[in-house]
Design a protein around this motif. Structure first.
Motif, PDB file in Angstrom:
ATOM      1  N   PRO A 182      17.798 -22.016 -33.680  1.00 36.36           N
ATOM      2  CA  PRO A 182      17.466 -22.590 -34.976  1.00 36.36           C
ATOM      3  C   PRO A 182      18.336 -23.814 -35.228  1.00 36.36           C
ATOM      4  CG  PRO A 182      18.813 -20.641 -35.280  1.00 36.36           C
ATOM      5  CD  PRO A 182      18.582 -20.807 -33.803  1.00 36.36           C
ATOM      6  N   GLY A 183      17.714 -24.961 -35.416  1.00 39.30           N
ATOM      7  CA  GLY A 183      18.480 -26.182 -35.614  1.00 39.30           C
ATOM      8  C   GLY A 183      19.205 -26.554 -34.345  1.00 39.30           C
ATOM      9  N   ILE A 211      12.240 -13.874 -37.735  1.00 42.81           N
ATOM     10  CA  ILE A 211      13.652 -14.096 -38.048  1.00 42.81           C
ATOM     11  C   ILE A 211      13.749 -14.431 -39.528  1.00 42.81           C
ATOM     12  CG2 ILE A 211      15.721 -15.444 -37.577  1.00 42.81           C
ATOM     13  CD1 ILE A 211      14.461 -16.161 -34.870  1.00 42.81           C
ATOM     14  N   ARG A 212      14.524 -13.643 -40.250  1.00 46.97           N
ATOM     15  CA  ARG A 212      14.784 -13.912 -41.665  1.00 46.97           C
ATOM     16  C   ARG A 212      16.166 -14.531 -41.753  1.00 46.97           C
ATOM     17  NH1 ARG A 212      13.504 -11.585 -46.941  1.00 46.97           N
ATOM     18  NH2 ARG A 212      15.343 -11.831 -48.259  1.00 46.97           N
ATOM     19  N   ILE A 213      16.251 -15.696 -42.387  1.00 49.16           N
ATOM     20  CA  ILE A 213      17.518 -16.416 -42.517  1.00 49.16           C
ATOM     21  C   ILE A 213      18.053 -16.197 -43.925  1.00 49.16           C
ATOM     22  CG2 ILE A 213      18.667 -18.649 -42.407  1.00 49.16           C
ATOM     23  CD1 ILE A 213      16.419 -19.556 -40.516  1.00 49.16           C
ATOM     24  N   ASP A 214      19.164 -15.503 -44.029  1.00 51.68           N
ATOM     25  CA  ASP A 214      19.856 -15.305 -45.303  1.00 51.68           C
ATOM     26  C   ASP A 214      21.142 -16.133 -45.271  1.00 51.68           C
ATOM     27  OD1 ASP A 214      18.049 -13.443 -46.538  1.00 51.68           O
ATOM     28  OD2 ASP A 214      18.787 -11.925 -45.134  1.00 51.68           O
ATOM     29  N   ASP A 215      21.884 -16.102 -46.367  1.00 48.85           N
ATOM     30  CA  ASP A 215      23.098 -16.914 -46.454  1.00 48.85           C
ATOM     31  C   ASP A 215      24.078 -16.636 -45.318  1.00 48.85           C
ATOM     32  OD1 ASP A 215      22.183 -18.153 -48.723  1.00 48.85           O
ATOM     33  OD2 ASP A 215      23.225 -16.779 -50.090  1.00 48.85           O
ATOM     34  N   LYS A 216      24.305 -15.357 -45.014  1.00 46.61           N
ATOM     35  CA  LYS A 216      25.324 -15.000 -44.023  1.00 46.61           C
ATOM     36  C   LYS A 216      24.771 -14.373 -42.760  1.00 46.61           C
ATOM     37  CE  LYS A 216      29.029 -14.578 -47.318  1.00 46.61           C
ATOM     38  NZ  LYS A 216      29.829 -15.732 -47.133  1.00 46.61           N
ATOM     39  N   LEU A 255      13.667  -3.595 -38.907  1.00 44.98           N
ATOM     40  CA  LEU A 255      14.828  -4.380 -38.518  1.00 44.98           C
ATOM     41  C   LEU A 255      15.227  -4.027 -37.091  1.00 44.98           C
ATOM     42  CD1 LEU A 255      17.032  -6.351 -39.493  1.00 44.98           C
ATOM     43  CD2 LEU A 255      18.344  -4.352 -40.195  1.00 44.98           C
ATOM     44  N   LEU A 256      15.380  -5.056 -36.236  1.00 48.06           N
ATOM     45  CA  LEU A 256      15.770  -4.849 -34.847  1.00 48.06           C
ATOM     46  C   LEU A 256      17.234  -5.188 -34.618  1.00 48.06           C
ATOM     47  CD1 LEU A 256      12.619  -6.425 -33.183  1.00 48.06           C
ATOM     48  CD2 LEU A 256      13.115  -3.992 -33.470  1.00 48.06           C
ATOM     49  N   ARG A 257      17.696  -6.303 -35.139  1.00 48.42           N
ATOM     50  CA  ARG A 257      19.068  -6.766 -34.953  1.00 48.42           C
ATOM     51  C   ARG A 257      19.471  -7.664 -36.117  1.00 48.42           C
ATOM     52  NH1 ARG A 257      19.329  -3.574 -31.939  1.00 48.42           N
ATOM     53  NH2 ARG A 257      19.795  -3.495 -29.762  1.00 48.42           N
ATOM     54  N   THR A 258      20.757  -7.740 -36.378  1.00 48.53           N
ATOM     55  CA  THR A 258      21.290  -8.744 -37.290  1.00 48.53           C
ATOM     56  C   THR A 258      22.410  -9.473 -36.571  1.00 48.53           C
ATOM     57  OG1 THR A 258      22.846  -7.184 -38.272  1.00 48.53           O
ATOM     58  CG2 THR A 258      20.740  -7.462 -39.394  1.00 48.53           C
ATOM     59  N   GLY A 300       9.756 -13.001 -46.908  1.00 52.05           N
ATOM     60  CA  GLY A 300       9.156 -11.863 -47.585  1.00 52.05           C
ATOM     61  C   GLY A 300      10.242 -10.857 -47.923  1.00 52.05           C
ATOM     62  N   PRO A 301       9.856  -9.605 -48.127  1.00 50.79           N
ATOM     63  CA  PRO A 301      10.863  -8.578 -48.412  1.00 50.79           C
ATOM     64  C   PRO A 301      11.791  -8.397 -47.216  1.00 50.79           C
ATOM     65  CG  PRO A 301       8.723  -7.583 -48.028  1.00 50.79           C
ATOM     66  CD  PRO A 301       8.512  -9.059 -48.070  1.00 50.79           C
ATOM     67  N   PRO A 302      13.035  -8.029 -47.469  1.00 54.51           N
ATOM     68  CA  PRO A 302      13.971  -7.846 -46.353  1.00 54.51           C
ATOM     69  C   PRO A 302      13.484  -6.762 -45.403  1.00 54.51           C
ATOM     70  CG  PRO A 302      15.101  -7.623 -48.465  1.00 54.51           C
ATOM     71  CD  PRO A 302      13.652  -7.759 -48.756  1.00 54.51           C
TER      72      PRO A 302
END
Length: 152
Positions: free
Chosen positions: A11-12, A29-34, A46-49, A69-71
């Protein structure tokens, strides 16, 4: 998204190792702040964070990004993981060390992880251990045995 021996996403300008077991799968892939959350597209399990290496400005510049969408949620039910016992017969899963004994040194075991207990399938039967942590499962497979310099 990507295929290969190891599953990397870019990403980027950053390269992120997601997980070896996700290689060849299509994931969201869900991109959150952290965090970056990798999830199954059809079930949203959820597979991995992983830690998010992107700044908010870099996230804004990503092409093709859509509102999240929803987490994603972890799959219900026990997760099955594999671990290789250390040379003293100890395995570590969800941040918890479990001593199996020296007779299991270097052997791989399968562990069923639930919210309250660990069911460890050993050569001499299944052992139930009360779970003392609330950490999520991060690694599914056991580490490969190390090669000695003489073997290389």
């Amino acid at each position: 998204m990507a295929a290969g021996l190891l599953f990397h996403v870019s990403p980027g300008q950053h390269i992120v190792l997601a997980a070896e077991i996700l290689g060849g799968q299509r994931v969201g892939i869900r991109i959150d702040d952290k965090t970056l959350s990798f999830f199954e597209l059809t079930t949203r399990h959820l597979l991995r964070t992983r830690p998010n290496p992107l700044t908010p400005a870099e996230v804004a510049r990503l092409r093709g990004a859509r509102p999240a969408g929803p987490p994603p949620q972890p799959a219900a039910g026990p997760e099955q993981v594999q671990r290789r016992a250390s040379n003293s017969g100890v395995v570590m899963v969800v941040g918890q060390k479990v001593a199996l004994g020296r007779v299991h040194a270097g052997k791989s075991v399968t562990i069923h992880v639930t919210d309250t207990e660990l069911a460890i399938a050993c050569d001499d039967g299944t052992r139930l251990v009360r779970r003392t942590t609330d950490r999520p499962v991060r690694n599914i497979r056991a580490s490969r045995p190390r090669r000695l310099a003489a073997d290389a």
